[in-house]
Design an enzyme around this catalytic site. Structure first.
Site, PDB file in Angstrom:
ATOM      1  N   HIS A 169     126.068  75.809  60.548  1.00 35.95           N
ATOM      2  CA  HIS A 169     125.043  75.007  59.877  1.00 35.95           C
ATOM      3  C   HIS A 169     125.021  75.408  58.413  1.00 35.95           C
ATOM      4  O   HIS A 169     125.719  76.330  58.005  1.00 35.95           O
ATOM      5  CB  HIS A 169     123.668  75.232  60.527  1.00 35.95           C
ATOM      6  N   HIS A 224     122.726  75.648  54.417  1.00 39.01           N
ATOM      7  CA  HIS A 224     121.459  75.807  53.709  1.00 39.01           C
ATOM      8  C   HIS A 224     121.629  75.411  52.254  1.00 39.01           C
ATOM      9  O   HIS A 224     122.707  75.549  51.681  1.00 39.01           O
ATOM     10  CB  HIS A 224     120.980  77.262  53.744  1.00 39.01           C
ATOM     11  N   CYS A 267     121.010  79.671  65.048  1.00 38.92           N
ATOM     12  CA  CYS A 267     121.889  80.007  63.921  1.00 38.92           C
ATOM     13  C   CYS A 267     123.262  80.522  64.346  1.00 38.92           C
ATOM     14  O   CYS A 267     124.106  80.808  63.516  1.00 38.92           O
ATOM     15  CB  CYS A 267     121.214  81.001  62.984  1.00 38.92           C
ATOM     16  N   HIS A 320     127.218  78.521  57.270  1.00 38.44           N
ATOM     17  CA  HIS A 320     127.544  79.790  57.928  1.00 38.44           C
ATOM     18  C   HIS A 320     127.242  79.673  59.416  1.00 38.44           C
ATOM     19  O   HIS A 320     126.689  78.671  59.879  1.00 38.44           O
ATOM     20  CB  HIS A 320     126.803  80.971  57.292  1.00 38.44           C
ATOM     21  N   GLU A 355     116.622  80.889  51.615  1.00 43.30           N
ATOM     22  CA  GLU A 355     117.452  80.145  52.558  1.00 43.30           C
ATOM     23  C   GLU A 355     116.817  78.801  52.923  1.00 43.30           C
ATOM     24  O   GLU A 355     117.506  77.805  53.072  1.00 43.30           O
ATOM     25  CB  GLU A 355     117.656  81.012  53.811  1.00 43.30           C
ATOM     26  N   HIS A 398     129.398  75.081  48.618  1.00 45.07           N
ATOM     27  CA  HIS A 398     130.148  74.223  49.527  1.00 45.07           C
ATOM     28  C   HIS A 398     131.253  74.979  50.266  1.00 45.07           C
ATOM     29  O   HIS A 398     132.298  74.418  50.586  1.00 45.07           O
ATOM     30  CB  HIS A 398     130.672  72.975  48.810  1.00 45.07           C
TER      31      HIS A 398
END
Length: 150
Positions: free
Chosen positions: A29, A31, A25, A16, A136, A75
């Site tokens: 990137h 998680h 952020c 995201h 997260e 994904h």
């Protein structure tokens, strides 16, 4: 018989970016999310029922969460559809990537609210969603509780 809470955990990888955010952020990137889903209800007491003693079959809960959350978000890359990220989303989609354009900024807080709506809509009427915990990172998570959202 008493009221029981049961929890099932799920793992998925999602990317995201937080458009307009003032930290790292804002960059795309990902998680390794851990989602804990807790439902509440009474165990089945009908001795002729194949699921005697269960609040809900873990397999049935898994099916709901897998279809509503894991299969869609694993994904994938999530962007807020109301930002210029839609241009990047189109480029990624054109190249065969799984992109989700959400009606919200894709923070853990907003994602867990979205997940609660999706899961609640699929639960049998005698089962309630008690809480969700979306982790997260190893040290950061958002929680949603039904009691806070009456």
């Amino acid at each position: 018989m008493g009221i029981i809470r049961i929890t099932k955990q799920f793992n998925f990888e999602t990317g995201h970016a937080l458009y307009g955010y003032d930290g790292k952020c804002r960059n795309v990137h990902g998680h390794s999310y851990k989602l804990s889903v807790t439902v509440i209800g009474r165990p089945i007491t009908d001795t002729s029922h194949v699921k005697l003693g269960m609040v809900i079959d873990f397999g049935d809960l898994k099916k709901i969460v897998k279809e509503e959350i894991v299969d869609q978000f694993d994904h994938a890359t999530v962007f807020n559809k109301n930002t210029p990220h839609v241009e990047l989303a189109k480029e990624l989609t054109d190249r065969g990537h799984n992109v989700i354009l959400a009606d919200y900024q894709p923070t853990s807080e907003n994602m867990v609210i979205d997940f609660a709506k999706r899961i609640r809509a699929r639960l049998p009427e005698n089962i309630s969603l008690h809480s969700l915990r979306l982790q997260e990172t190893d040290t950061s998570f958002a929680e949603w509780y039904a009691s806070d959202n009456q």
